[in-house]
Structure formats: C-alpha cells, structure tokens
Motif scaffolding. Structure first.
Motif, short mmCIF file in Angstrom:
data_model
loop_
_atom_site.label_atom_id
_atom_site.label_comp_id
_atom_site.label_asym_id
_atom_site.label_seq_id
_atom_site.Cartn_x
_atom_site.Cartn_y
_atom_site.Cartn_z
N ILE A 46 1.00 2.96 -12.89
CA ILE A 46 1.08 2.62 -11.64
C ILE A 46 1.49 1.30 -11.12
N GLU A 47 1.02 0.35 -11.73
CA GLU A 47 1.37 -1.14 -11.73
C GLU A 47 2.88 -1.32 -12.04
N VAL A 99 -3.03 -5.03 -9.60
CA VAL A 99 -3.96 -4.41 -9.36
C VAL A 99 -5.28 -5.14 -9.62
N GLU A 134 -10.44 -0.97 -9.80
CA GLU A 134 -10.30 0.58 -9.29
C GLU A 134 -11.72 1.12 -9.73
N THR A 169 0.85 -1.17 -0.01
CA THR A 169 -0.02 0.05 0.12
C THR A 169 0.89 1.36 -0.02
N LEU A 195 2.09 1.58 -3.73
CA LEU A 195 0.89 2.20 -4.19
C LEU A 195 0.70 3.65 -4.08
N HIS A 196 0.76 3.99 -2.95
CA HIS A 196 0.37 5.39 -2.68
C HIS A 196 1.28 6.36 -3.40
N LEU A 231 3.11 -7.19 -7.35
CA LEU A 231 1.87 -6.47 -7.09
C LEU A 231 0.90 -6.51 -8.12
N VAL A 243 5.32 0.37 -9.50
CA VAL A 243 5.47 -0.37 -8.12
C VAL A 243 6.17 -1.75 -8.12
N ALA A 249 -5.81 -4.63 -4.70
CA ALA A 249 -4.70 -5.46 -5.27
C ALA A 249 -4.46 -6.43 -4.36
N THR A 251 -0.62 -8.99 -3.54
CA THR A 251 0.81 -9.29 -3.46
C THR A 251 1.16 -10.54 -3.29
#
Length: 879
Positions: free
Chosen positions: A617-618, A687, A690, A572, A575-576, A685, A621, A702, A704
């Motif tokens: 984003i994915e 996702v 959304e 997380t 991800l943030h 990770l 990460v 998501a 992991t």
C-alpha cells in the motif's frame, strides 16, 4: 406480460421525474446523524432534516426507491418474517416528496394516475382511506377522482394520522388499499381496510404533513405543508404480477430457487419448510445489503442486528436439513437480481459472500455448543423435578450463543417442558435498555440556540479553494455564547463574516487557523467550525485592540498549516485508493481525521493487515506521488459522478450537485475539502501504524511531506543511538541484538535449572514429612518467598514423589498469600483441587479455582495462614 419488479421501480421513478421531481439515489441503510435510529426504516428518513427545516435543498420535489430495514423499535418485523405473506426485514420503499411545493390535490392525483394507468391496477379493486376529520382529502377522492362514497373510507387516528414523534411535524394520511374480495372467515362486524382478515392490502401511504404538534398537544398549521409518501415495491409487485404473497414475485423467486436447490426441497410441499425458505430468502437480501453498506457482525449496535438476522437464517437452514454454510450462496442470487439497480453490490460481491460464509461457519459451531448447553440445563432442571427452564438461562442461550428462543421452545416442548417467558422478557428488556443507553447522546442533537438563530439570517460563502487571504465584513460577534457589539484584548471570540478563505471543519478535515485583522484589532484564529448549515464560525482570541461587529476585516489563513493539511488530505485519497487496490473494492471509508500534523484513515476490513500488505500500500501511494498526477476538480450531478466511478462515503450527505476530486486514473472521490494541485506536492507518505478500533473496522495513521521526513530522521537517530550503545554499525544492530537476546535466554535457562534443583531438594524434604489423613497421603507446608510458577513446579514434584495423595503449599510474600493445591489423578473423584482451594482461600479472604487435579488461589489475611492450613486438613478428613 406483467411488469417485473425492476420495471415497476423504473416506471415509478420515471413517472415522478417527468413531473418535475428530482430522482435521488437511495441513501445507505446506515443512518447518518440520527441517534434515534439504527437503520433507515422509511423512505422519508434521508429527508428528515429537510422536513424539519434544518437543511435547504436546491429542489422542492423528489422521488426515490429507498433501501429500508425494519428489525427494531416499533417497526420490528423480524419475528413475523417468513410466517406472513408480506413482513420483511429488508425491502424497497418507493416514494415521492414535496418540500413545501404541491400538497394534497396533486399527491392524490399523481397516486391515482400511477396506480390505475401506469401500473394498470384495476381501479375497481382500489379503495382509499382518509383520516376521519380530513374533509379536504375525502372531497378530493370523491369529487376530484370520482370514487364512490363506499370506496373512500374514514378511519381513526391510529390508522390514518402520522407523526414524526410526540412533538413536531405531523398530519393526516390517505392510504390506497387493494381489495382481494370478501373473506368468508372474517368475523368483524365491519370489514374495512383496518381489518386484519387478509382481504385488504395497503400498497401506498400518502402523508399530508401540515401541522406542528406542541408538547401540550396543540396543532399549529405549518407555513409550508409537505408531502411524504411510501409504497412498498414488493407489495406493489405482488398486485401487478397477480400473486398473493411477496415471495411469489420475481423479486424473491430467483432467491428462493437458489435456496430450494441447495436444500433439495420444493416450496409448497410442506408449510414449515415454506416458512424456513421464506426466512432464508428474506434474510439473505437483508444480509447482502447490510454488508454491502459496510455493516459487519459484532455484539452491539448495527453489527448485533446483522448477526441476529444471519443466525436466524442459518437456524432455518438447519431446519431445512442444510448442515453447512450456504447463505453466502443464496446471497449470490440476491446480487444477481439486484445489482442492476444497485451496482455497488457487484463491486462487493466476493466480500459480501466471504463475510456471510465466515460468520455462518462460526454460528454453526455455536449452534452445536448451544444445544449442548441446553441439554445440560434440561438435565439440571429434571434432576430437581422442575419443568420450567429459567428465563435468564433462555436469554443467555439467545444472547451469548445466538440460540433462537423458538428453537429452545421447540426442544423443550419435545420434553414436555416449558420456558420462563416472563424472566426472558425481563432480561431482554434490560438488554434493550442497555442498547438504548449506548446510543443516547450521540451526534444527533438538533442545532438550536444562538447558532440556529444566526443561521436563519446569516450565511457564509467559502472562497478558500483559490486564495488564503480575503477582505470581508464581520456580521456577528459572539463572546461566551452571547452576541456582542465589541470585544477587547484577551477575550475569546467567535466571528461570522460574509465570505471566508478559512475552511470549516467537515468531511474529516480540521478547521483552518490563522489571523483576522479589523481596525486596530488582531485576532488569532485557532479553529473554524460550521455549527449550522451555511454558517461558518471563526474561533479565536483577541490579541490586541478592540474588535467591532459590522466592521470590515482582513482574513489570512495560516499558509503553512493549510499546505500541510492539503498534503495529508490528498494523501488520504491516495491511501484509500491503494487500500482498495491491494485489499479489494469492499474496503470502505468509515472515518478520517486530516490535520496539518498527521492523517488518520478508518476503513472497513475484517482482519489485521500483514506487513507485506502495508508495504504494498505504501509503495503504491508513493509511486502515484512520484508520478505527479495533476488534480482535477469538477462539479457534476451526484448520479453522473457515481456513474463515472467516483467513490462516495456512505455516512456523508451529498446534494444533487457534488464536487468530484480526481488524481489521474487512480483516485476519484466526492469531496468538499482542500487538495494538492498535483500528487507530487505530497512529497512522501509514510504509514505509522495499522490497528483495529471496532469490529470490522481498521485504522491506519500516516504522515506526509516534511512530517514524514522528520519521522524518518527520528527513526534514524534512534537506530544510531542503539548502534552506539551496542558498539556496532547501524547495519549490525539486528544481528548484535539477536546475539545478546540469545545470551540472555541461555542465562535464563541456567537460572531455571538451578531453581529446579533447589525445588527438587525442597520437595524431597517436604515429601518426607507427608502424613496420612483418612488413608490418604497429605503434604501441607509453608514455603514463603516462592513465586507462583515455582509453586506449580513444586506441586508437580511432590505429587510425583508421594505417588498418590494431596498437596497444599502456602507462600507468603509482600503481605499477600499464594496457595497452590494438587491432587494426584487417582484421587480426583474424591477430592477436586478447585473445590478444596476455594474453601481454603475463603479463610484468608481470597478466591481461587482451577482443574480437578490442580488449582491456585490468593488472599490477603496473612494472620490466618495457619487456620487455613488446618481447614485444609479438616476438609480431607471429612472427605
């Protein structure tokens, strides 16, 4: 040269810092854990739990400059803003606080020294008020400070007694007022600081919290009396800078200058324009800080308040002649002036401006719609010979269209009309009650009962950052909410120990599970909670043996579950960080859930993410995971952590010493949870989804590690099954599916052609049965079994064939009646399809409506179909 507003803020905070107070950063405007408040409305609100004794801090003196918003409840200043010199929605409350440390003498001495020596306000202009029965405060001002008796004024409870509520902590207060000289227009027999003639300006309130009031009204002295003071920065600045209104201080003048530049008007030339300029400047400050603290426009709660403020400011912009979005530009000036004290505003500058511009653009459209609706309503009451606009209409304009009541009143006044104020007030009160009900019962109940009693004697130390097993002593055993000495096999228990490796649920991370063994007893722990500050409760079921209080115990956390939770929690954080990098620094965490099975992350963002954004984003990460950045945990002061770039969650409460978790240069957050030793431990990770969960709030879910791998394998299995069913390879599945779907679409087109031909033939037959009623061609027929869409097609065909006329088709299917009614364009002035179909549908127990030329309806009384068709022909005959 007088002090600037920023300098006054710093002088105040440094003064108390030098006298042993902890400088505490302003809390968010958004209150946390208090269902009675939408926003922080006083400087003491962030310390409320400390004053109530629910939380103990590692300091007993504090000083703050707290962001405050007053727009609801008894502190509702909204309608006065702009019209008076000092009412504001947003302002800063300077304060010093003592939590059972010093009391009246020190508070009074501090206030006098700061006001007269550090801020250099003329002591001859300053008077003090005290509660009429507070002889101690009176003597301190008279004998300790040396004020003459005429400058220490005793006032009643209404003016000089403070309480947190009907019951609880309360006490007398002492206020400092600046005297601006006798007002010749004052009509009061005695002009003291309780007079509202404008002579007196309150600049500081010192609250002496010394009693606990019971429900019966009895006052019991508190064992540790406390101090809560509040001084409005803007008011203090007006005195120090020698101006009569807050709007003339340097806290407002740059903002007003921007508004004047945009509107091309000059303050001081027109009183009405001055009011509008004041409103725009004040509201721009409120909007900037609200959106900066994560509030977004919506139709309920905090978002509704934000929307009202913005719409009121935009309405005053219109009065200034500005007919396009401009508040975002004024907000730019707010950020220029305030980002030194609140650097997060600079980080979120573009986001704040874009949100304001978007909402203002929408409102300018609704403003136009509201005016159109108002004009229609005015025509309606004029036609009836009435002179008062109904209150429910005024409220609808206000609530639905954001149309200010004063604007409605202005428009009506110009037509020699009035509005039903009582009816509006009634509708508004109903809306407030609905709003209160929506907030009632949220997570704000005080911790009491058995947990509160246990927490007063017991506390649990967490040792689970470095170990998953630990030996400890059982200090309390609960069964069914009652303290017990023993518990046997099969009983549900709650266990409190001295030290535990079990993480108690907090910060979005779920509580640990595992096993506790004591003597011959074995307890399977299913959850770990923290029901009160410092108290950890292990919830579980005794599997075997007898469990005893005060016995030794071995605690073992489920290592597999903890490892999965650790991966998800660190996931997380990454991800943030990736969300902020891809979407912008305005992204703020609004909530999370971190367990062994999955992670869920809620964040502030105003639009659905595009597929390519989710991929970016994915990818980001997983790049960081592959880099295997080592985790670093540091303990430091909150101020140093924020200065070092750590991200804090506004809704969380932090002490002055915080735990900072970092992974390389990519992620640094304040966090008390458990984390991976390096990003590589996460493995992967993925996702899952959304989605939007509230206005301006999105949710990302998501997986992991092995959970993500299992998910991908499941997707592979599903894809392989699809390939097998299509008799193709996996790679050929999309192409094969597209081909099948195109074949299906072609078949549907052929079927529709056949149905159209059938309808044409049926329409030809029906058109030949047309008859005349009152000189109008009419077709009225039953076509049982025909579906709604086909009915519409038949209506179109029949209207075309008869040229001019009215058509009604009735279809019965599965005990339901469907009606379709069409009127050719040349007859819509005489016959409106919507009106006709409603009348006909009422016969069969149904409802309907539509346009003047086409309408549909449904009903359930099949036995009255013939009667309905007769009613149709009767209506045409009457027309």
């Amino acid at each position: 040269m007088s002090l600037t507003g920023s300098e006054i803020r710093e002088v105040f905070l440094r003064f108390f810092e030098e006298r042993g107070h902890r400088r505490v950063a302003s809390a968010s405007l958004v209150t946390e854990g208090d269902p009675t408040l939408l926003f922080v409305n006083a400087g003491m609100v962030p310390f409320k739990d400390t004053f109530l004794g629910e939380v103990t801090r590692d300091y007993t003196r504090a000083t703050t400059s707290q962001k405050v918003l007053r727009v609801s409840g008894k502190h509702n200043d909204l309608e006065n803003v702009g019209r008076t010199p000092r009412h504001h929605t947003f302002f800063e409350m300077l304060g010093n606080f003592s939590f059972g440390d010093y009391f009246k003498r020190e508070a009074i001495e501090f206030a006098w020294e700061l006001v007269t020596q550090k801020l250099e306000i003329d002591p001859e202009r300053v008077v003090a008020t005290v509660f009429r029965e507070d002889d101690e405060a009176y003597d301190l001002w008279r004998e300790g400070i040396g004020l003459p008796s005429e400058k220490v004024i005793r006032l009643d409870e209404e003016e000089n007694f403070w309480s947190m509520g009907d019951t609880g902590p309360c006490g007398p207060c002492s206020e400092l007022h600046v005297d601006y000289g006798v007002n010749a227009a004052c009509t009061s027999a005695v002009c003291d600081p309780s007079c509202d003639c404008g002579r007196w300006l309150e600049i500081w309130n010192l609250v002496f919290m010394q009693f606990d009031r019971s429900a019966s009204g009895e006052m019991t002295p508190l064992p540790r009396p406390s101090i809560d003071t509040g001084a409005g920065l803007e008011r203090v600045a007006s005195v120090v800078q020698g101006v009569r209104t807050d709007y003339e201080t340097d806290l407002f003048t740059p903002v007003l200058a921007r508004a004047q530049e945009i509107a091309r008007v000059t303050r001081g030339e027109d009183p009405d324009q001055d009011v509008s300029l004041n409103v725009v400047a004040d509201h721009a400050r409120a909007l900037t800080f609200l959106i900066g603290d994560g509030v977004l426009p919506s139709n309920e709660g905090r978002g509704y308040v934000l929307r009202r403020i913005l719409r009121r400011a935009a309405r005053h912009g219109a009065l200034l002649g500005v007919d396009e979005p401009f508040l975002f530009d004024v907000a730019d000036a707010v950020i220029d002036g305030m980002s030194g004290a609140y650097p997060e505003l600079e980080d979120r500058r573009e986001y704040i401006k874009s949100r304001i511009e978007r909402e203002e653009t929408r409102f300018l459209e609704t403003l136009s719609n509201g005016l159109s609706m108002l004009e229609a309503e005015i025509e309606g009451i004029a036609a009836k010979g009435e002179t008062t606009l109904p209150g429910d209409v005024v409220f609808k304009l206000y609530d639905t269209y954001g149309f200010p009541v004063d604007l409605t009143e202005d428009v009506l006044r110009g037509r020699d009309l009035s509005l039903d104020q009582a009816g509006f007030d009634s509708a508004m009160q109903a809306q407030r009650e609905r709003a209160r009900a929506a907030w009632k019962g949220s997570d704000g109940e005080r911790v009491d009962g058995i947990y509160g009693r246990l927490a007063s004697d017991l506390s649990t130390e967490f040792c689970g950052y470095d170990t998953l097993t630990h030996s400890s002593q059982i200090r309390a055993l609960l069964v069914g909410g009652e303290v017990r000495e023993t518990a046997g096999a099969g009983e549900e228990v709650e266990i409190v120990v001295d030290e535990t490796p079990f993480y108690a649920e907090s910060g979005g991370q779920v509580g640990d599970r595992g096993v506790i063994e004591s003597g011959n007893a074995r307890v399977l722990i299913s959850d770990t909670q923290k029901p009160s500050h410092g108290l950890v409760v292990h919830k579980g079921r005794v599997e075997s043996g007898e469990l005893s209080a005060d016995a030794g115990a071995e605690l073992r956390v489920d290592a597999t579950a903890r490892a999965a939770t650790v991966r998800n929690h660190t996931g997380t954080h990454l991800l943030h960080a990736a969300l902020r990098q891809v979407l912008g620094p305005q992204v703020m965490q609004k909530g999370s859930l971190v367990g062994p099975e999955r992670l869920r992350f809620d964040f502030a963002h105003d639009a659905p993410l595009q597929p390519e954004q989710i991929v970016a984003i994915e990818d980001l990460v997983n790049e960081w995971i592959e880099a295997n950045a080592v985790g670093q945990v540091r303990e430091m002061s909150y101020t140093d952590a924020i200065a070092a770039g750590a991200i804090a969650i506004f809704e969380e409460k932090y002490g002055d010493e915080v735990r900072v978790v970092s992974f390389g240069e990519n992620s640094t957050e304040l966090c008390g949870g458990t984390h991976a030793s390096a990003t590589g431990d996460i493995g992967l990770l993925k996702v899952l989804s959304e989605s939007g969960i509230a206005a301006g709030v999105r949710r990302m879910e998501a997986l992991t590690g092995l959970g993500a791998l299992d998910h991908l394998r499941g997707q592979e299995r599903s894809l392989q099954k699809a390939a097998d069913l299509l008799h193709s390879s996996v790679a050929e599945v999309p192409e094969r599916l597209e081909k099948l779907l195109e074949e299906r679409r072609e078949q549907d087109r052929e079927i529709e052609k056949l149905r159209s031909a059938q309808r044409g033939a049926a329409s030809a037959d029906l058109s030949s049965s047309a008859k005349e009623i009152g000189g109008v061609k009419v077709v009225s027929a039953r076509v049982d079994g025909v579906e709604g869409k086909a009915l519409r097609g038949m209506i179109d065909d029949l209207r075309g064939k008869i040229g001019s006329g009215v058509v009604l088709l009735v279809a019965v299917s599965d005990g339901r009646v469907a009606l379709a009614l069409g009127v050719t364009k040349d007859l819509t002035d005489r016959f409106r399809a919507g009106d006709l179909v409603r009348e006909v549908a009422s016969v069969i127990g149904g409802k309907g409506g539509g346009r003047p030329d086409f309408a549909q309806a449904g009903g359930s009384d099949v036995s009255k179909v013939d009667e309905a068709m007769e009613r149709f022909e009767t209506l045409l005959g009457e027309g």
